[in-house]
Design a protein around this motif. Structure first.
Motif, PDB file in Angstrom:
ATOM      1  N   ASP A   1       0.762   5.241   0.616  1.00 43.50           N
ATOM      2  CA  ASP A   1       0.003   5.898   1.532  1.00 43.50           C
ATOM      3  C   ASP A   1       0.562   8.152   2.024  1.00 43.50           C
ATOM      4  O   ASP A   1       1.086   7.532   1.370  1.00 43.50           O
ATOM      5  CB  ASP A   1       0.129   5.580   3.460  1.00 43.50           C
TER       6      ASP A   1
ATOM      7  N   THR B   1       5.503   5.213   2.341  1.00 44.03           N
ATOM      8  CA  THR B   1       4.493   6.699   2.368  1.00 44.03           C
ATOM      9  C   THR B   1       4.680   7.265   1.099  1.00 44.03           C
ATOM     10  O   THR B   1       5.655   6.874   0.633  1.00 44.03           O
ATOM     11  CB  THR B   1       4.849   7.279   2.912  1.00 44.03           C
TER      12      THR B   1
ATOM     13  N   GLU C   1       0.835  -1.106  -0.100  1.00 46.66           N
ATOM     14  CA  GLU C   1       0.165  -0.048   0.186  1.00 46.66           C
ATOM     15  C   GLU C   1       0.790   1.133  -0.113  1.00 46.66           C
ATOM     16  O   GLU C   1       1.663   1.399   0.620  1.00 46.66           O
ATOM     17  CB  GLU C   1      -0.944   0.175   1.227  1.00 46.66           C
TER      18      GLU C   1
ATOM     19  N   ASP D   1      -7.321   1.007   8.114  1.00 47.93           N
ATOM     20  CA  ASP D   1      -6.297   0.460   7.792  1.00 47.93           C
ATOM     21  C   ASP D   1      -5.769  -0.751   9.040  1.00 47.93           C
ATOM     22  O   ASP D   1      -5.390  -1.844   8.093  1.00 47.93           O
ATOM     23  CB  ASP D   1      -4.584   1.358   7.948  1.00 47.93           C
TER      24      ASP D   1
ATOM     25  N   HIS E   1      -3.924   8.653   5.359  1.00 44.07           N
ATOM     26  CA  HIS E   1      -3.765   7.535   6.091  1.00 44.07           C
ATOM     27  C   HIS E   1      -2.466   8.272   7.983  1.00 44.07           C
ATOM     28  O   HIS E   1      -2.796   7.373   8.649  1.00 44.07           O
ATOM     29  CB  HIS E   1      -2.448   6.708   5.132  1.00 44.07           C
TER      30      HIS E   1
ATOM     31  N   ARG F   1       3.972  -1.172   4.408  1.00 47.77           N
ATOM     32  CA  ARG F   1       3.213   0.077   3.385  1.00 47.77           C
ATOM     33  C   ARG F   1       4.364   1.078   3.721  1.00 47.77           C
ATOM     34  O   ARG F   1       5.102   0.823   4.453  1.00 47.77           O
ATOM     35  CB  ARG F   1       2.228   1.033   4.824  1.00 47.77           C
TER      36      ARG F   1
END
Length: 124
Positions: free
Chosen positions: A71, A103, A69, A84, A75, A101
């Protein structure tokens, strides 16, 4: 109550919108994965009666199932952090899928590092 077919149709339309409006960071990672020859699904849908989600990247052809993911700032909000967390737990339990995850800023500033983490998780 929404039928399976109705939910699938609704999510597929939403997924297609997400693909068309993908962020630069998602496209950067998508292009890098394609260049590396890594097989993945982009904007993969999963749903059941209690949860529906569209994963940014889903890998299912390697040593383990992996979701990645990317983000953005939304988030960081408490409500989204909880959503999440719930989604990650559901994917781990019901799909035996690990979730990573990154960023947006990690993708733009440390793409090679992000790719190395993904490759390691996939056993490449």
């Amino acid at each position: 109550m929404e039928t399976y077919a109705d939910k699938n149709r609704r999510l597929s339309g939403f997924k297609n919108d997400l693909k068309r409006k993908a962020t630069n960071e998602k496209l950067i990672l998508k292009n890098a994965l394609e260049k590396e020859g890594i097989y993945f699904h982009f904007q993969k849908c999963f749903f059941n009666d209690s949860l529906s989600c569209i994963l940014d990247f889903y890998f299912n052809k390697y040593s383990q199932r992996l979701a990645v993911e990317i983000d953005g700032d939304q988030h960081l909000l408490m409500e989204q952090i909880e959503k999440d967390r719930h989604r990650t737990e559901w994917l781990m339990v019901n799909r035996k899928c690990k979730v990573i995850r990154f960023t947006n800023s990690e993708i733009t500033s440390r793409l090679d590092h992000c790719l190395a983490i993904i490759k390691t998780e996939l056993g490449l």
